[in-house]
Design a protein around this motif. Structure first.
Motif, mmCIF file in Angstrom:
data_model
loop_
_atom_site.group_PDB
_atom_site.id
_atom_site.type_symbol
_atom_site.label_atom_id
_atom_site.label_comp_id
_atom_site.label_asym_id
_atom_site.label_seq_id
_atom_site.Cartn_x
_atom_site.Cartn_y
_atom_site.Cartn_z
ATOM 1 N N SER A 46 0.850 -1.186 0.000
ATOM 2 C CA SER A 46 0.000 0.000 0.000
ATOM 3 C C SER A 46 0.889 1.240 0.000
ATOM 4 C CB SER A 46 -0.904 -0.006 1.236
ATOM 5 O OG SER A 46 -1.841 1.038 1.197
ATOM 6 N N ASN A 47 0.394 2.334 -0.571
ATOM 7 C CA ASN A 47 1.101 3.610 -0.512
ATOM 8 C C ASN A 47 0.682 4.352 0.754
ATOM 9 O OD1 ASN A 47 2.433 3.423 -3.079
ATOM 10 N ND2 ASN A 47 0.479 3.899 -4.070
ATOM 11 N N ILE A 48 1.627 4.587 1.646
ATOM 12 C CA ILE A 48 1.336 5.228 2.932
ATOM 13 C C ILE A 48 2.428 6.255 3.236
ATOM 14 C CG2 ILE A 48 0.960 4.879 5.396
ATOM 15 C CD1 ILE A 48 0.072 2.050 4.798
ATOM 16 N N PRO A 49 2.091 7.530 3.414
ATOM 17 C CA PRO A 49 3.113 8.550 3.706
ATOM 18 C C PRO A 49 3.827 8.322 5.036
ATOM 19 C CG PRO A 49 1.091 9.579 2.921
ATOM 20 C CD PRO A 49 0.763 8.136 3.185
ATOM 21 N N THR A 50 3.060 8.103 6.104
ATOM 22 C CA THR A 50 3.648 7.862 7.430
ATOM 23 C C THR A 50 3.018 6.600 8.003
ATOM 24 O OG1 THR A 50 3.934 10.248 7.783
ATOM 25 C CG2 THR A 50 4.086 8.827 9.723
ATOM 26 N N PRO A 51 3.689 5.461 7.872
ATOM 27 C CA PRO A 51 3.086 4.194 8.305
ATOM 28 C C PRO A 51 3.015 4.068 9.819
ATOM 29 C CG PRO A 51 5.346 3.848 7.608
ATOM 30 C CD PRO A 51 5.017 5.282 7.276
ATOM 31 N N ASN A 52 2.159 3.165 10.262
ATOM 32 C CA ASN A 52 1.991 2.871 11.681
ATOM 33 C C ASN A 52 3.089 1.893 12.100
ATOM 34 O OD1 ASN A 52 1.080 2.440 14.268
ATOM 35 N ND2 ASN A 52 -0.747 1.302 13.674
ATOM 36 N N VAL A 53 4.205 2.446 12.580
ATOM 37 C CA VAL A 53 5.365 1.658 12.997
ATOM 38 C C VAL A 53 5.297 1.442 14.503
ATOM 39 C CG1 VAL A 53 7.882 1.642 13.194
ATOM 40 C CG2 VAL A 53 6.793 2.471 11.091
ATOM 41 N N VAL A 68 3.637 14.964 -2.738
ATOM 42 C CA VAL A 68 4.514 14.258 -3.679
ATOM 43 C C VAL A 68 3.835 12.985 -4.187
ATOM 44 C CG1 VAL A 68 6.747 13.144 -3.992
ATOM 45 C CG2 VAL A 68 6.582 15.204 -2.586
ATOM 46 N N PHE A 69 3.206 12.227 -3.294
ATOM 47 C CA PHE A 69 2.460 11.048 -3.736
ATOM 48 C C PHE A 69 1.437 11.438 -4.805
ATOM 49 C CE2 PHE A 69 3.904 8.671 0.067
ATOM 50 C CZ PHE A 69 4.044 7.400 -0.466
ATOM 51 N N SER A 70 0.730 12.543 -4.573
ATOM 52 C CA SER A 70 -0.288 12.995 -5.519
ATOM 53 C C SER A 70 0.341 13.390 -6.852
ATOM 54 C CB SER A 70 -1.056 14.177 -4.918
ATOM 55 O OG SER A 70 -2.034 14.644 -5.812
ATOM 56 N N GLU A 71 1.462 14.115 -6.795
ATOM 57 C CA GLU A 71 2.157 14.521 -8.022
ATOM 58 C C GLU A 71 2.571 13.323 -8.864
ATOM 59 O OE1 GLU A 71 5.463 17.205 -7.894
ATOM 60 O OE2 GLU A 71 4.531 18.412 -6.313
ATOM 61 N N LEU A 98 15.345 11.748 16.902
ATOM 62 C CA LEU A 98 16.557 12.566 16.872
ATOM 63 C C LEU A 98 16.429 13.729 15.906
ATOM 64 C CD1 LEU A 98 19.564 12.834 17.804
ATOM 65 C CD2 LEU A 98 20.152 11.502 15.754
ATOM 66 N N CYS A 99 15.770 13.506 14.770
ATOM 67 C CA CYS A 99 15.560 14.561 13.775
ATOM 68 C C CYS A 99 14.316 14.220 12.968
ATOM 69 C CB CYS A 99 16.780 14.700 12.851
ATOM 70 S SG CYS A 99 17.037 13.310 11.723
ATOM 71 N N PRO A 100 13.732 15.163 12.249
ATOM 72 C CA PRO A 100 12.575 14.841 11.402
ATOM 73 C C PRO A 100 12.935 13.704 10.443
ATOM 74 C CG PRO A 100 12.864 17.210 11.555
ATOM 75 C CD PRO A 100 14.077 16.601 12.199
ATOM 76 N N THR A 101 12.138 12.653 10.477
ATOM 77 C CA THR A 101 12.470 11.428 9.744
ATOM 78 C C THR A 101 11.243 10.927 9.001
ATOM 79 O OG1 THR A 101 14.157 10.833 11.379
ATOM 80 C CG2 THR A 101 13.325 9.063 9.988
ATOM 81 N N PHE A 102 11.470 10.484 7.754
ATOM 82 C CA PHE A 102 10.362 10.064 6.901
ATOM 83 C C PHE A 102 10.637 8.667 6.347
ATOM 84 C CE2 PHE A 102 10.871 14.660 6.866
ATOM 85 C CZ PHE A 102 9.684 15.012 7.486
ATOM 86 N N HIS A 103 9.589 7.852 6.357
ATOM 87 C CA HIS A 103 9.693 6.437 6.010
ATOM 88 C C HIS A 103 8.456 6.043 5.200
ATOM 89 C CE1 HIS A 103 9.547 2.014 7.058
ATOM 90 N NE2 HIS A 103 10.855 2.128 6.943
ATOM 91 N N PRO A 104 8.202 6.728 4.079
ATOM 92 C CA PRO A 104 7.002 6.414 3.303
ATOM 93 C C PRO A 104 7.051 5.002 2.740
ATOM 94 C CG PRO A 104 8.475 7.831 2.055
ATOM 95 C CD PRO A 104 9.024 7.778 3.443
ATOM 96 N N CYS A 105 5.883 4.392 2.645
ATOM 97 C CA CYS A 105 5.766 3.064 2.058
ATOM 98 C C CYS A 105 5.273 3.179 0.626
ATOM 99 C CB CYS A 105 4.792 2.209 2.869
ATOM 100 S SG CYS A 105 5.449 1.716 4.469
ATOM 101 N N LEU A 106 5.896 2.404 -0.250
ATOM 102 C CA LEU A 106 5.570 2.421 -1.675
ATOM 103 C C LEU A 106 5.011 1.062 -2.074
ATOM 104 C CD1 LEU A 106 5.728 4.049 -4.337
ATOM 105 C CD2 LEU A 106 8.041 3.127 -4.641
ATOM 106 N N LYS A 107 3.878 1.071 -2.719
ATOM 107 C CA LYS A 107 3.171 -0.164 -3.055
ATOM 108 C C LYS A 107 3.815 -0.889 -4.230
ATOM 109 C CE LYS A 107 -1.398 -1.830 -4.514
ATOM 110 N NZ LYS A 107 -2.808 -1.460 -4.768
ATOM 111 N N ILE A 108 4.094 -2.194 -4.034
ATOM 112 C CA ILE A 108 4.495 -3.042 -5.159
ATOM 113 C C ILE A 108 3.671 -4.329 -5.217
ATOM 114 C CG2 ILE A 108 6.864 -2.155 -5.190
ATOM 115 C CD1 ILE A 108 7.707 -4.886 -3.965
ATOM 116 N N ALA A 109 2.732 -4.479 -4.287
ATOM 117 C CA ALA A 109 1.907 -5.688 -4.233
ATOM 118 C C ALA A 109 0.509 -5.312 -3.778
ATOM 119 C CB ALA A 109 2.505 -6.711 -3.286
#
Length: 389
Positions: free
Chosen positions: A160-167, A297-300, A323-334
């Protein structure tokens, strides 16, 4: 250069280097190395970045299979860390997609490198081994290896495409139970059964599940359950993971699981202890400004967002996010029900789906960085969100 010109330049660089990086992804997928053993994988990625003009430091810190690759003179106003993972799973290879996500990070770094002066931003690619078991990023945070960055980012593959996943925050322990050996038929009354203690511990955990909060997980396996059927087991070791949506509640659950181990040992006449090689991980700290930009960005890129309520799992990226602003978006391949850590997911690593995701992921990282570092307002808001959050 305006935003469209920067975007066009990045797209061109990604296209130009696509074949080399997809070949790297396939090489890593065909030659998986387990967590903490990524000697050739880390060298292959570091050598590729060096070929593109990066100065590579390996080992990085005290971690032989970590690296830091810096392009240029490292003298710009901003510093951004693009994180690369490359460890595999026992028996499943790159079923978490790290062969592809590591290649995505390197492709993004290469594409951004020629724009450093335009962006007034140093681009560092940091190789982070041992995510699957040791949570090495947590140890690297403790050692100061992520200090001084304005932001950190990587892409993870998912269904699934998710900007900020539930980690979920996670703690991992090995519980050891010690009894007394005896012949199981001739004199079992002389023995103290450590396997009984371990079983009782698991039964207590099972009974507790009905009372833990939504989103929490407790699960484990028996690593050493005894040596022979006709000997009362005097030593048993289990491995248990405790997860929760927030670190504070996870720590409460760990204390509860410890009390269960103590009770199980007491009930069976055993003694017990616990140990760990794994760094505890945190939940992924939400940065509202950065999350909003990621959605743009996902929308673009024409990437439709999926169900954001699903649990992604756990990752040591959470440690970096505090520690700092951190991003871990998920990209769908399945498509669901295919999920990470399955043979079906691993089989996707060498397909046209992953080849397409290579470019999408690199552009996702690059545009997130560009949008923030070129806007003093967004940079200020992102940092304020981090402090306030």
């Amino acid at each position: 250069m305006n935003y469209q010109e920067l975007k066009d330049a990045l797209s061109s660089a990604i296209k130009q280097n696509h074949d080399e990086l997809f070949k790297m992804n396939c090489h890593l997928a065909d030659n998986p190395e387990l967590t903490g053993q990524e000697k050739e994988s880390s060298k292959a990625l570091a050598d590729l970045l060096a070929k593109h003009g990066f100065k590579c430091e390996q080992p990085y810190g005290k971690y032989p299979y970590a690296f830091r690759a810096i392009y240029g003179e490292n003298n710009h106003s901003h510093k951004v860390a693009i994180l690369a993972e490359y460890d595999a799973l026992a028996g499943l290879g790159h079923a978490c997609g790290h062969s592809l996500s590591g290649s995505i990070s390197c492709l993004a770094g290469i594409a951004l490198s020629s724009l450093q002066d335009e962006l007034d931003t140093d681009i560092h690619v940091i190789g982070t081994p041992g995510e699957e078991y040791f949570a090495t990023k947590g140890f690297m945070v403790d050692d100061g290896l992520f200090d001084g960055y304005d932001m950190a980012i990587m892409v993870h593959l998912f269904n699934s495409n998710i900007p900020t996943p539930n980690v979920l925050a996670l703690s991992a322990f090995e519980y050891e139970f010690f009894g007394k050996p005896a012949h199981s038929a001739a004199g079992p009354w002389d023995g103290v059964n450590a396997l009984n203690a371990a079983q009782l511990h698991f039964h207590a955990i099972d009974m507790a599940r009905q009372h833990i909060k939504e989103g929490s997980r407790i699960h484990g396996i028996i690593v050493n359950g005894g040596t022979a059927v006709n000997i009362v087991p005097d030593y048993v070791m289990t491995r248990v993971y405790v997860r929760a949506e927030k670190s504070d509640y996870k720590n409460e659950l760990v204390e509860w699981v410890d009390r269960m181990a103590e009770a199980a040992a007491l009930a069976t006449g055993c003694t017990w202890q616990k140990k760990t090689e794994v760094h505890p991980t945190d939940d992924l700290k939400l940065n509202r400004t950065g999350d909003k930009v990621l959605r743009e960005v996902f929308s673009e890129l024409g990437l439709e967002l999926g169900d954001e309520s699903v649990v992604f799992g756990s990752s040591d990226i959470g440690c970096v996010s505090y520690l700092c602003p951190t991003f871990h978006p998920c990209l769908k391949i399945a498509d669901p029900p295919v999920n990470i850590h399955t043979r079906e997911f691993e089989a996707l690593m060498r397909t046209p789906i992953s080849e397409k995701a290579l470019d999408e992921g690199a552009l996702l990282i690059a545009l997130q960085i560009v949008k923030i570092v070129t806007s003093p307002e967004l940079m200020e808001k992102m940092k304020a969100d981090f402090i306030e959050g």
